[in-house]
Design an enzyme around this catalytic site. Structure first.
Site, PDB file in Angstrom:
ATOM      1  N   HIS A 288     -11.149  -3.575  10.817  1.00 21.57           N
ATOM      2  CA  HIS A 288     -11.821  -3.458   9.483  1.00 21.57           C
ATOM      3  C   HIS A 288     -13.008  -2.521   9.298  1.00 21.57           C
ATOM      4  O   HIS A 288     -13.633  -2.239   8.347  1.00 21.57           O
ATOM      5  CB  HIS A 288     -12.300  -4.747   8.772  1.00 21.57           C
ATOM      6  CG  HIS A 288     -11.140  -5.405   8.080  1.00 21.57           C
ATOM      7  ND1 HIS A 288      -9.953  -5.873   8.843  1.00 21.57           N
ATOM      8  CD2 HIS A 288     -10.956  -6.275   7.078  1.00 21.57           C
ATOM      9  CE1 HIS A 288      -9.143  -6.576   8.089  1.00 21.57           C
ATOM     10  NE2 HIS A 288      -9.626  -6.787   7.080  1.00 21.57           N
TER      11      HIS A 288
ATOM     12  N   GLU B 144       0.679  -1.133   0.118  1.00 16.82           N
ATOM     13  CA  GLU B 144      -0.010  -0.042  -0.101  1.00 16.82           C
ATOM     14  C   GLU B 144       0.864   1.148   0.013  1.00 16.82           C
ATOM     15  O   GLU B 144       0.683   2.345  -0.692  1.00 16.82           O
ATOM     16  CB  GLU B 144      -0.869  -0.125   1.143  1.00 16.82           C
ATOM     17  CG  GLU B 144      -1.882  -1.076   1.223  1.00 16.82           C
ATOM     18  CD  GLU B 144      -1.516  -2.249   1.531  1.00 16.82           C
ATOM     19  OE1 GLU B 144      -0.481  -2.470   2.067  1.00 16.82           O
ATOM     20  OE2 GLU B 144      -2.233  -3.333   1.562  1.00 16.82           O
TER      21      GLU B 144
END
Ligand SMILES: Cc1ncc(C[n+]2csc(CCOP(=O)(O)OP(=O)(O)O)c2C)c(N)n1
Lengths: 322, 323
Positions: free
Chosen positions: A128, A58
């Site tokens: 999440h 990322e």
């Protein structure tokens, strides 16, 4: 009339921009097969050079996009989960966002960071389920949180065409919303939308919470006349539009799926009370201070702002001013 | 495309050397606030690498970045004006020492976050090649950066997608005060090798050796060879940052410092020139820097009312912080 889902509206925005502008390209994890269901079919149509799968890197691919933008392209990154933004906060804030100023205007960094499924996805637990839009508004990165399919389409298109970095939060709670859509067109940044007019109190709701606010407003109809204001863009914020609404209703409640302390709700309230005198103290309904979403569904729900809390806040605000 | 002229190579190292010395003086005189990270001793690396580049190539440097920008051909006067925070600076006084950038010559910013340049340059080169340019890129970083995850991620992306980026590690033995031996497990070249990136070590104090290694790498990269890494062994003659001039940190043994300073890239390159040529270059560089200092100090400062100009390329404006 065609019923368009929020998710498909995002797909359509990506497809339209890829088709319209050769410099647009998409990258992210598993975007070629469309694991998020947002990029479905795009690799087949535009090729894997423009719809690129990345390794799980990322930080590198976020700055890779910055570099590509410095060299004249318009990258769109899809992030699989909102918490990845914590991983790449550095790359977005320290680099993409700061480059134009630090170079004295020698460059622009038109990258779009698309976060489909932001916020609670029920059962996805602590790492999440964040909804970190306030952080980006705080540092001044353009931050949008669309609530409806038409706005999702229009704001994503605008984000891609915009010359600065833009984070687009597509809340998990809105992904399946469907709308009768006639015209799809770009939606300007920094312009809020009144979804429902009312006389007694302005409720500012963000993202998927717009739909909760509308439901509560409907429930309370007859007792309280609720206006629902959706800022759509959190930075820059449509403070003029909101002030106009609150100047009419005299009361303000903010519904925000972020943590309370230093959250966008506090900012919205402060910005309004700097400008006008309210009939009652403003209220905010948010996640608790410093919250982390627990796993068990009842706990997950308990941490998110609820319709009941909103109804209570509206009643208390009415009572305080009577 | 390699510039093989020993005089020009000497001019570059000499220019960087004197620029840095003049800048340190301006720090002490209070005309440069915030201090600088002097590049003294490492000049041969920027000069050697940039001599191997063509006009279409791009680079990104570091907090110790003056040398990279000057070696690429930026105007020393505008560069110095930037360090002094003047409106005429390369970045209109918005970047200062750690962010000097000149996009017109492919210098995509000096980056003060350690390890940050690798991924940015990889993306920039990939994009330019997609647009049909024969661009290669250079990412300069120190030995400290090889412990940053983002840089290693960038190694992977560049190798995987065969993006021609020359990763140049300027191993000056220290990350601030942390010696390489205490920080780097394995070896720097070994890290590149793990990603299938060809790596060579070179004597960073010899400008021609750096140039030759860079030219070879750039040649292979242009013919489709994918990224490469050069580990240039060097020594920083001065402090990590000019703040050290005031605080006296004790971390380098004096005999190590004198041994390090003995291998001076400016002297090494200078000795390859006839005395008369060297003297001519020295005089020309001196005149250039005299003019640069004058230009910088006589240039106007930016208007405080414009403090956030350029924040948004799209022209978004910000609300004021005052009441
Ligand atoms: C990511 C990051 N960590 C820490 C710092 C503070 N810092 C600035 S320079 C430096 C040392 C860098 O060492 P190295 O990469 O070897 O380069 P050198 O200074 O030796 O040229 C540190 C720790 C920083 N700027 N960025």
């Amino acid at each position: 009339m065609p019923r368009l889902s929020y998710r498909r509206a995002l797909t359509r925005a990506l497809a339209d921009e890829l088709a319209r502008d050769e410099t647009v390209f998409l990258l992210g994890e598993d975007v070629q097969v469309g694991a998020s269901l947002v990029t479905t079919g795009l690799a087949k149509r535009f090729g894997t050079e423009r719809v690129r799968d990345t390794p799980l890197s990322e930080q590198a691919f976020t700055s890779f996009a910055t570099g590509a933008a410095l060299a004249g392209l318009r990258p769109v990154i899809e992030f699989q989960i909102p918490s990845l933004l914590f991983l790449v906060f550095e790359q977005i804030v320290n680099h993409a966002h700061k480059f134009p100023l630090m170079t004295g205007g020698q460059c622009s960094v038109p990258v779009t960071y698309l976060v489909p499924g932001s916020g609670s996805r029920t059962g996805w637990a602590g790492q999440h389920s964040d909804h970190p839009y306030s952080l980006f508004a705080h540092v001044g990165v353009v931050t949008v949180v669309p609530a409806t399919p038409a706005d999702a389409y229009g704001l994503l298109v605008t984000a891609i065409r915009h010359d600065d970095p833009v984070v687009v939060f597509a809340p998990a709670g809105a992904m399946d919303v469907r709308d009768d859509v006639v015209d799809l067109e770009p939606v300007p940044l920094g312009r809020g939308r009144v979804h429902r007019y009312g006389d007694d109190v302005t409720v500012v709701a963000i993202g998927h919470l717009v739909h909760d606010a509308l439901a509560v407003a409907e429930e309370l109809a007859g007792q309280v006349s609720v206006e629902v204001f959706d800022p759509r863009t959190l930075y820059p914020f449509d403070i003029d539009g909101l002030t106009e609404s609150v100047a009419r209703t005299g009361r303000l409640v903010v519904l925000d799926d972020g943590n309370r302390s230093c959250g966008i709700a506090a900012e919205i309230i402060a910005s309004v009370v700097e400008r006008i005198r309210l009939l009652a103290p403003p209220r905010r309904v948010t996640r608790p201070d410093g919250a982390v979403l627990p796993f068990a569904p009842a706990l997950d729900r308990a941490v998110q702002p609820s319709r009941e809390q909103l109804a209570t806040a509206i009643h208390l605000t009415m009572k305080d001013s009577s | 495309m390699t510039d093989a002229d020993p005089v020009r190579l000497y001019r570059t190292v000499r220019l960087i050397r004197r620029f840095e010395q003049r800048a340190v003086e301006l720090v002490h005189g209070g005309q440069i606030v915030g201090g600088i990270h002097p590049y003294l001793g490492q000049e041969g690396i920027a000069a050697g690498v940039c001599a191997a580049l063509g006009v279409d190539d791009v680079l990104a440097g570091t907090h110790r970045g003056h040398g990279h920008v000057l070696a690429r051909g930026a105007d020393p006067a505008r560069m110095l004006a930037e360090l002094c925070g003047r409106l005429t600076g390369l970045n209109s006084g918005r970047g200062g020492s750690m962010h000097a950038a000149d996009f017109s010559i492919g210098v995509l910013g000096a980056n003060a976050i350690v390890g940050a340049s690798g991924a940015i340059i990889t993306g920039a080169v990939w994009a330019r090649r997609r647009q049909g340019h024969d661009t290669v890129g250079v990412s300069f970083f120190g030995d400290g950066a090889v412990n940053e995850g983002m840089l290693l991620e960038a190694f992977n992306l560049a190798a995987l997608w065969r993006v021609p980026v020359l990763f140049v590690c300027e191993n000056n033995g220290y990350a601030t005060t942390m010696p390489v031996a205490g920080a780097v497990a394995g070896s720097i070249a070994g890290r590149a090798a793990a990603f299938g990136i060809r790596a060579v070590e070179v004597d960073g104090q010899d400008p021609e050796a750096v140039r030759d290694a860079s030219a070879a790498a750039v040649g292979r990269m242009r013919s489709g060879g994918g990224p490469e890494l050069i580990e240039a062994r060097t020594y920083r003659f001065d402090a990590h940052h000019t703040f050290e001039h005031a605080v006296r940190l004790d971390y380098r043994p004096p005999d190590e410092v004198s041994r390090g300073r003995a291998r001076d890239p400016v002297r090494i390159q200078g000795e390859r020139l006839p005395d008369a040529d060297r003297a001519a270059v020295d005089a020309e560089v001196e005149a250039t820097l005299d003019a640069a200092v004058r230009f910088a100090l006589e240039s106007p400062e930016p208007d405080p009312a414009d403090a956030l100009t350029y924040l948004y390329a799209s022209g978004l404006t910000v609300r004021t912080g005052g009441g």
